[in-house]
Scaffold this motif. Structure first.
Motif, PDB file in Angstrom:
ATOM      1  N   ASP A  80       0.827  -1.205   0.000  1.00 34.02           N
ATOM      2  CA  ASP A  80       0.000   0.000   0.000  1.00 34.02           C
ATOM      3  C   ASP A  80       0.859   1.252   0.000  1.00 34.02           C
ATOM      4  O   ASP A  80       2.080   1.201   0.189  1.00 34.02           O
ATOM      5  CB  ASP A  80      -0.966   0.010   1.186  1.00 34.02           C
ATOM      6  N   SER A  81       0.225   2.386  -0.249  1.00 36.06           N
ATOM      7  CA  SER A  81       0.897   3.680  -0.279  1.00 36.06           C
ATOM      8  C   SER A  81       0.302   4.618   0.768  1.00 36.06           C
ATOM      9  O   SER A  81       0.139   5.806   0.522  1.00 36.06           O
ATOM     10  CB  SER A  81       0.771   4.302  -1.677  1.00 36.06           C
ATOM     11  N   LYS A  82      -0.027   4.049   1.931  1.00 32.35           N
ATOM     12  CA  LYS A  82      -0.614   4.852   2.993  1.00 32.35           C
ATOM     13  C   LYS A  82       0.421   5.743   3.674  1.00 32.35           C
ATOM     14  O   LYS A  82       0.075   6.748   4.287  1.00 32.35           O
ATOM     15  CB  LYS A  82      -1.280   3.940   4.018  1.00 32.35           C
ATOM     16  N   SER A  83       1.693   5.374   3.572  1.00 28.95           N
ATOM     17  CA  SER A  83       2.751   6.160   4.207  1.00 28.95           C
ATOM     18  C   SER A  83       3.105   7.382   3.358  1.00 28.95           C
ATOM     19  O   SER A  83       3.277   7.282   2.132  1.00 28.95           O
ATOM     20  CB  SER A  83       3.994   5.299   4.404  1.00 28.95           C
ATOM     21  N   THR A  84       3.237   8.516   4.022  1.00 28.64           N
ATOM     22  CA  THR A  84       3.641   9.751   3.330  1.00 28.64           C
ATOM     23  C   THR A  84       5.037   9.610   2.747  1.00 28.64           C
ATOM     24  O   THR A  84       5.337  10.155   1.683  1.00 28.64           O
ATOM     25  CB  THR A  84       3.605  10.943   4.313  1.00 28.64           C
ATOM     26  N   VAL A  85       5.896   8.865   3.442  1.00 33.01           N
ATOM     27  CA  VAL A  85       7.275   8.678   2.968  1.00 33.01           C
ATOM     28  C   VAL A  85       7.292   7.929   1.644  1.00 33.01           C
ATOM     29  O   VAL A  85       8.048   8.278   0.721  1.00 33.01           O
ATOM     30  CB  VAL A  85       8.113   7.925   4.025  1.00 33.01           C
ATOM     31  N   VAL A  86       6.461   6.896   1.532  1.00 34.21           N
ATOM     32  CA  VAL A  86       6.383   6.138   0.279  1.00 34.21           C
ATOM     33  C   VAL A  86       5.908   7.034  -0.859  1.00 34.21           C
ATOM     34  O   VAL A  86       6.469   7.031  -1.960  1.00 34.21           O
ATOM     35  CB  VAL A  86       5.446   4.923   0.433  1.00 34.21           C
ATOM     36  N   VAL A  87       4.879   7.829  -0.592  1.00 31.89           N
ATOM     37  CA  VAL A  87       4.337   8.726  -1.620  1.00 31.89           C
ATOM     38  C   VAL A  87       5.393   9.751  -2.035  1.00 31.89           C
ATOM     39  O   VAL A  87       5.580  10.028  -3.232  1.00 31.89           O
ATOM     40  CB  VAL A  87       3.066   9.438  -1.105  1.00 31.89           C
TER      41      VAL A  87
END
Length: 269
Positions: A80-87
């Protein structure tokens, strides 16, 4: 055997990161003091190269142990892309792929007497690679379908082209050890995105793949740029080594950040 938990995995990531930073600093020291800038080879009579190789072997051993400890951990159903860091890191990668696309067009427009087919393939692949990272940013959970899987696969193909290009390059100012490090890094990134694409393919219930391969590929993608790219960039900026393809080095560093964000935000079962 007891499955490795989230705490164990994060400890292993920290150990790998510390070893990578130590190896990167040592590599920068060697570039300044023990590697000839004209040839890229170690100065005769020094055994510093052996010491550096020992650190790299230790780092590879840590990654293999990491894989062994997590071999019974099932992979999650999705990334998933729930983390701001990943985005953020994914958006950074998208921006750098677009920058590489326009840089490649500029370079190709100035070529006289020959065509760089590797660069041509890379700038074509920059478009689906950029779209892949945009899709990561645009939805918390990507649908498991062929278009998304192909977008993720495009990055694996991109780094496969880079592997061939680096392997065949005989003109760059790097020695055998530097080329080996770059090939390890690029192969790790290729496998990392190949496994990312696997998360976008529907799998039968109860047939989950092991998490260990993804963790090993991600860890290698995170640590090898610290050894292969960052020291060379630092010395190129402040000394007499010439960086051959700076924007590509920056792209690889962005992939390093993306891989790190993926591993640190995984939700373990």
């Amino acid at each position: 055997m007891v499955k490795a938990n989230s705490k164990t995995i994060k400890i292993m990531l920290v150990v790998a990161a510390v070893l990578a930073v130590a190896a990167g600093l040592f590599r920068a020291f060697l570039l300044v003091n023990y590697i000839e800038p004209d040839t890229g080879f170690y100065i005769r009579g020094t055994n510093m190269g052996t010491a550096f190789d020992a650190i790299v072997i230790a780092l590879v051993a840590v990654i293999l142990v990491f894989g062994f400890l997590t071999r019974k951990n099932p992979a999650p159903e999705h990334l998933d892309s729930k983390s701001t860091v990943v985005v953020f890191t994914s958006a950074l990668c998208a921006f750098m792929y677009i920058s590489l696309f326009f840089y490649g067009i500029y370079k190709l427009s100035g070529i006289v007497g020959g065509m760089n087919y590797f660069l041509l393939a890379e700038i074509v692949l920059c478009i689906p690679c950029c779209l892949n990272h945009i899709s990561v940013c645009s939805s918390e959970v990507r649908a498991k379908n062929t278009p998304h899987a192909l977008l993720a696969m495009s990055e694996a193909v991109f780094f496969a082209v880079r592997v061939i290009e680096v392997f065949m390059d005989k003109n760059s100012q790097i020695n055998v050890s530097q080329r080996s490090l770059e090939l390890l890094m690029l192969c790790s990134m290729m496998i990392f995105f190949l496994l990312e694409a696997g998360f976008l393919v529907n799998r039968e219930e109860g047939n989950l793949k092991s998490l260990s391969k993804y963790l090993m590929a991600g860890t290698a993608s995170m640590v090898f740029p610290v050894i292969a790219v960052l020291p060379y960039l630092a010395v190129s900026l402040f000394w007499c080594f010439e960086a051959q393809f700076v924007i590509m080095d920056v792209v690889e560093c962005c992939i390093m950040l993306f891989a790190a964000s993926r591993l640190l935000t995984l939700r373990f079962e």
